[in-house]
Design a protein around this motif. Structure first.
Motif, PDB file in Angstrom:
ATOM      1  N   GLY A  60      24.634 -53.900   5.442  1.00 51.69           N
ATOM      2  CA  GLY A  60      25.758 -54.823   5.451  1.00 51.69           C
ATOM      3  C   GLY A  60      26.449 -54.898   4.104  1.00 51.69           C
ATOM      4  N   GLN A  61      25.665 -54.904   3.030  1.00 49.58           N
ATOM      5  CA  GLN A  61      26.258 -54.971   1.693  1.00 49.58           C
ATOM      6  C   GLN A  61      27.051 -53.711   1.390  1.00 49.58           C
ATOM      7  OE1 GLN A  61      23.480 -56.367  -1.222  1.00 49.58           O
ATOM      8  NE2 GLN A  61      24.750 -55.726  -2.965  1.00 49.58           N
ATOM      9  N   LEU A  62      26.500 -52.558   1.751  1.00 50.73           N
ATOM     10  CA  LEU A  62      27.182 -51.297   1.489  1.00 50.73           C
ATOM     11  C   LEU A  62      28.488 -51.204   2.275  1.00 50.73           C
ATOM     12  CD1 LEU A  62      27.019 -48.530   0.084  1.00 50.73           C
ATOM     13  CD2 LEU A  62      25.746 -47.694   2.058  1.00 50.73           C
ATOM     14  N   LEU A  63      28.457 -51.575   3.562  1.00 52.58           N
ATOM     15  CA  LEU A  63      29.667 -51.520   4.388  1.00 52.58           C
ATOM     16  C   LEU A  63      30.659 -52.614   4.021  1.00 52.58           C
ATOM     17  CD1 LEU A  63      28.165 -50.731   7.924  1.00 52.58           C
ATOM     18  CD2 LEU A  63      29.185 -49.157   6.272  1.00 52.58           C
ATOM     19  N   GLY A  64      30.183 -53.660   3.367  1.00 50.00           N
ATOM     20  CA  GLY A  64      31.062 -54.768   3.029  1.00 50.00           C
ATOM     21  C   GLY A  64      31.775 -54.633   1.704  1.00 50.00           C
ATOM     22  N   ASP A  65      31.352 -53.708   0.843  1.00 49.30           N
ATOM     23  CA  ASP A  65      31.934 -53.620  -0.495  1.00 49.30           C
ATOM     24  C   ASP A  65      33.435 -53.324  -0.471  1.00 49.30           C
ATOM     25  OD1 ASP A  65      29.796 -54.254  -2.194  1.00 49.30           O
ATOM     26  OD2 ASP A  65      28.937 -52.262  -1.979  1.00 49.30           O
ATOM     27  N   LEU A  66      33.849 -52.325   0.298  1.00 52.66           N
ATOM     28  CA  LEU A  66      35.272 -51.970   0.323  1.00 52.66           C
ATOM     29  C   LEU A  66      36.130 -53.078   0.942  1.00 52.66           C
ATOM     30  CD1 LEU A  66      35.193 -48.158   1.167  1.00 52.66           C
ATOM     31  CD2 LEU A  66      35.749 -49.230  -1.014  1.00 52.66           C
ATOM     32  N   PRO A  67      35.772 -53.621   2.126  1.00 53.81           N
ATOM     33  CA  PRO A  67      36.552 -54.749   2.645  1.00 53.81           C
ATOM     34  C   PRO A  67      36.550 -55.949   1.709  1.00 53.81           C
ATOM     35  CG  PRO A  67      35.150 -53.827   4.362  1.00 53.81           C
ATOM     36  CD  PRO A  67      34.744 -53.177   3.079  1.00 53.81           C
ATOM     37  N   VAL A 106      21.175 -58.811  13.429  1.00 60.12           N
ATOM     38  CA  VAL A 106      22.588 -59.151  13.261  1.00 60.12           C
ATOM     39  C   VAL A 106      22.747 -60.182  12.148  1.00 60.12           C
ATOM     40  CG1 VAL A 106      24.598 -60.215  14.358  1.00 60.12           C
ATOM     41  CG2 VAL A 106      23.188 -58.583  15.634  1.00 60.12           C
ATOM     42  N   GLY A 107      21.874 -61.167  12.120  1.00 58.28           N
ATOM     43  CA  GLY A 107      21.961 -62.189  11.076  1.00 58.28           C
ATOM     44  C   GLY A 107      21.775 -61.621   9.688  1.00 58.28           C
ATOM     45  N   VAL A 108      20.808 -60.711   9.527  1.00 57.61           N
ATOM     46  CA  VAL A 108      20.574 -60.084   8.221  1.00 57.61           C
ATOM     47  C   VAL A 108      21.766 -59.215   7.828  1.00 57.61           C
ATOM     48  CG1 VAL A 108      19.099 -58.481   6.953  1.00 57.61           C
ATOM     49  CG2 VAL A 108      18.079 -60.190   8.469  1.00 57.61           C
ATOM     50  N   PHE A 109      22.357 -58.523   8.807  1.00 56.14           N
ATOM     51  CA  PHE A 109      23.549 -57.714   8.534  1.00 56.14           C
ATOM     52  C   PHE A 109      24.696 -58.596   8.037  1.00 56.14           C
ATOM     53  CE2 PHE A 109      27.592 -55.878  10.008  1.00 56.14           C
ATOM     54  CZ  PHE A 109      27.562 -54.656   9.355  1.00 56.14           C
ATOM     55  N   LEU A 110      24.907 -59.754   8.678  1.00 53.22           N
ATOM     56  CA  LEU A 110      25.963 -60.673   8.237  1.00 53.22           C
ATOM     57  C   LEU A 110      25.688 -61.194   6.833  1.00 53.22           C
ATOM     58  CD1 LEU A 110      26.608 -62.721  11.510  1.00 53.22           C
ATOM     59  CD2 LEU A 110      28.087 -60.986  10.481  1.00 53.22           C
ATOM     60  N   LEU A 111      24.417 -61.426   6.523  1.00 51.34           N
ATOM     61  CA  LEU A 111      24.077 -61.838   5.166  1.00 51.34           C
ATOM     62  C   LEU A 111      24.436 -60.749   4.165  1.00 51.34           C
ATOM     63  CD1 LEU A 111      22.771 -63.720   3.104  1.00 51.34           C
ATOM     64  CD2 LEU A 111      20.537 -62.772   3.753  1.00 51.34           C
ATOM     65  N   GLY A 112      24.217 -59.490   4.536  1.00 56.00           N
ATOM     66  CA  GLY A 112      24.600 -58.387   3.656  1.00 56.00           C
ATOM     67  C   GLY A 112      26.099 -58.346   3.406  1.00 56.00           C
ATOM     68  N   LEU A 113      26.893 -58.538   4.474  1.00 54.09           N
ATOM     69  CA  LEU A 113      28.351 -58.598   4.302  1.00 54.09           C
ATOM     70  C   LEU A 113      28.742 -59.727   3.358  1.00 54.09           C
ATOM     71  CD1 LEU A 113      29.623 -58.072   7.976  1.00 54.09           C
ATOM     72  CD2 LEU A 113      29.637 -56.389   6.122  1.00 54.09           C
ATOM     73  N   ALA A 114      28.135 -60.904   3.570  1.00 52.05           N
ATOM     74  CA  ALA A 114      28.459 -62.056   2.734  1.00 52.05           C
ATOM     75  C   ALA A 114      28.069 -61.814   1.282  1.00 52.05           C
ATOM     76  CB  ALA A 114      27.750 -63.298   3.277  1.00 52.05           C
TER      77      ALA A 114
END
Length: 425
Positions: A60-67, A106-114
Motif C-alpha cells: 500500500g505504501q509503495l502504490l500510494g507514493d505517486l498518488p 484490506v485494512g492493512v493495505f489502506l494503512l499503507g496508503l495512508a
C-alpha cells in the motif's frame, strides 16, 4: 514566497505542527504492525498468508507514493494529513470489526496508503519551509521521531495484550492515535499559513507527478537508485538479524536484547547525522551509513559457522545500528535538496517510490537467495549490492547536491535553489 523570506526560522515553530502529529501517528502504527501476523493466524491464516497480509502495508505504501505526491500538491499538507489519518482509522476499524483474513488484508493495505500520504505531507512541509542551513537536522529529527514512535508502539502493544489478552485490541491504539492527530491538526494554527504557505503558487497540472518523472528522470535514475539500495540495506538488516539469530541457535531473549541495544544506538544518533550533514555535506552521512551496512552484511556472511558466531553477531548488530543511525534522515534530506522549491510534492512522490521499492524488494530478495542457496549467500549479496550503492551515491550526490557554504550570512537567502534540469547537460 519561501519560509526564509516570510519569517526567521525557529525550532519551536515546527515542533508542534511537524513533529507531534508524526509522533502520534507512528506510535499507533508501531503498536499495530508487530501484531498483524498474530491477528492473521488467530483468524485462521497460514504462516505464508499471514506474511502476505503483513506485507500489504508496504504494498500500500509503495502504490500510494505517486498518488500522494499529486494529492499533497493539490490539497496541501495539513488537509492531506487529516485525510490520511481518517483513511488509516477506517482501514483499522475494518480490520478490527470484520474478523476475516480478507478484511485484515484490506485494512492493512489502506494503512499503507495512508502512511504514504502522511509521510510525504511531512516531508513536503519541511522541504518547503525549513531553511537549507538546518534542513538536514530538521529532517533527521523527523526520522528520529518516526523511530521513537515505532519504538514506543510495541511496548504499548505488549501492555495492552497483557491487560486484555487480545492482540486485536491493540488496533484501537492506532484509531486513538489518528483521532489525536486530527485534533492536534485542527486545534493548532495551519503551519502552511504561518510559514507563508498562503502565498505559494497554486498547483498546476503541468507540474504534476508525470511531469516530475519526465523532467527529473536522470536524477531519479541515478540518485534514486542509490537511495533505493540504501533503504534495501536498512530493510535487509531488520530481516537478516532475527533470521541469523535463529540460524546460529542463539537464545531468543538474548537475540532480542542485542537487537534492542542496536536499535537504541540507532535512534540515539539521529541528530548527530543531521548535524554532520548540515556542517560537512550529505556524503558524510550517506557513505559511512551504506559502507557500514554493507560491511556488516559481509562480516555476517563469513562468520556464521565460527565457534564465536554469537559474539560476531553481537558486534555486527551494533555496527549495523551505528551505520543506520549515522545515515538517519539522509534519504529525506537528499530528496528535499533535489525537489523543486515551488512544487516539491510530485517530485517527492516519485523519489519516495524508488526508496520504498528498495525497502520492499529486500525481504523478497533475501527469501529468494536463502531458499536457493543459503542465508550466508543472501547476506553476502546484500553487502555487495550495498557497496555498489555507495559508489553510485559517491559519484552522483556531489553533482546534484553541491556543498553549501558552512556559515551563510544572516541576510543571505537560506534556501538554495539547488539543482535544476537545465544543469544536467
Amino acid at each position: 514566497m519561501t519560509a526564509d523570506a516570510a519569517r526567521p526560522f525557529s525550532w519551536r515553530s515546527v515542533i508542534l505542527p511537524a513533529y507531534l502529529p508524526t509522533l502520534l501517528f507512528s506510535v499507533g502504527e508501531g503498536a499495530m504492525i508487530p501484531v498483524i501476523p498474530v491477528v492473521a493466524t488467530e483468524r485462521g491464516a497460514s504462516l505464508a498468508l499471514a506474511g502476505l497480509i503483513a506485507a500489504m502495508l508496504m504494498v500500500g505504501q509503495l502504490l500510494g507514493d505517486l498518488p500522494a505526491g499529486w494529492l499533497v500538491a493539490r490539497i496541501g499538507e495539513r488537509t492531506a494529513m487529516i485525510g490520511a489519518s481518517a483513511v488509516a482509522s477506517a482501514g483499522t476499524l475494518l480490520a478490527l470489526l470484520v474478523p476475516t483474513e480478507r478484511a485484515l488484508g484490506v485494512g492493512v493495505f489502506l494503512l499503507g496508503l495512508a502512511t504514504a500520504v502522511f509521510g510525504l505531507a511531512r516531508h513536503a512541509f519541511l522541504t518547503s519551509h525549513v531553511p537549507a542551513r538546518v534542513r538536514a537536522r530538521a529532517l533527521s529529527t523527523l526520522a528520529g521521531v518516526f523511530r521513537a514512535g515505532w519504538a514506543v508502539g510495541p511496548f504499548t502493544a505488549a501492555a495492552i495484550i497483557a491487560w486484555t489478552g487480545s492482540a486485536a485490541a491493540v488496533f484501537w491504539v492506532l484509531v486513538i492515535s489518528c483521532a489525536a492527530v486530527v485534533v492536534v491538526l485542527l486545534v493548532l494554527p495551519d503551519p502552511e499559513t504561518a510559514f507563508g504557505g498562503a502565498d505559494r503558487p497554486q498547483p498546476n497540472p503541468a507540474h504534476g507527478v508525470r511531469h516530475a518523472i519526465v523532467t527529473y528522470r536522470e536524477v531519479l535514475a541515478r540518485i534514486g537508485t542509490g537511495v533505493g539500495i540504501l533503504t534495501a540495506l536498512r530493510a535487509s538488516r531488520t530481516v537478516i538479524l532475527p533470521l541469523w539469530a535463529v540460524s546460529i541457535g542463539m537464545r531468543p531473549d538474548a537475540a532480542a536484547l542485542v537487537i534492542g541495544i542496536a536499535a537504541t544506538i540507532d535512534f540515539a544518533l539521529f541528530y548527530v547525522s543531521g548535524h554532520v550533514m548540515d556542517r560537512h555535506g550529505r556524503l558524510w552521512s550517506a557513505i559511512p551509513g551504506l559502507v557500514g551496512l554493507s560491511i556488516g552484511h559481509l562480516v555476517l556472511a563469513f562468520t556464521h559457522d565460527l565457534p564465536t558466531a554469537v559474539a560476531w553477531f553481537t558486534g555486527v548488530a551494533i555496527l549495523l545500528g551505528v551505520a543506520n543511525g549515522l545515515s538517519s534522515g539522509v534519504v529525506l534530506t537528499v530528496g528535499a535538496d533535489l525537489a523543486p522549491k515551488e512544487h516539491p510534492a510530485p517530485f517527492l512522490g516519485a523519489y519516495r517510490t524508488l526508496a520504498d521499492a528498495g525497502q520492499a524488494a529486500a525481504p523478497l530478495a533475501i527469501a529468494a537467495v536463502t531458499s536457493a542457496l543459503s542465508i550466508m549467500a543472501a547476506s553476502a549479496a546484500m553487502g555487495v549490492v550495498g557497496l555498489a550503492g555507495a559508489a553510485m551515491l559517491w559519484r552522483w550526490i556531489p553533482r546534484y547536491v553541491p556543498r553549501r557554504p558552512r556559515h551563510p550570512e544572516p541576510d543571505e537567502g537560506e534556501r538554495d535553489e539547488g539543482w535544476t534540469p537545465a544543469s544536467d547537460t
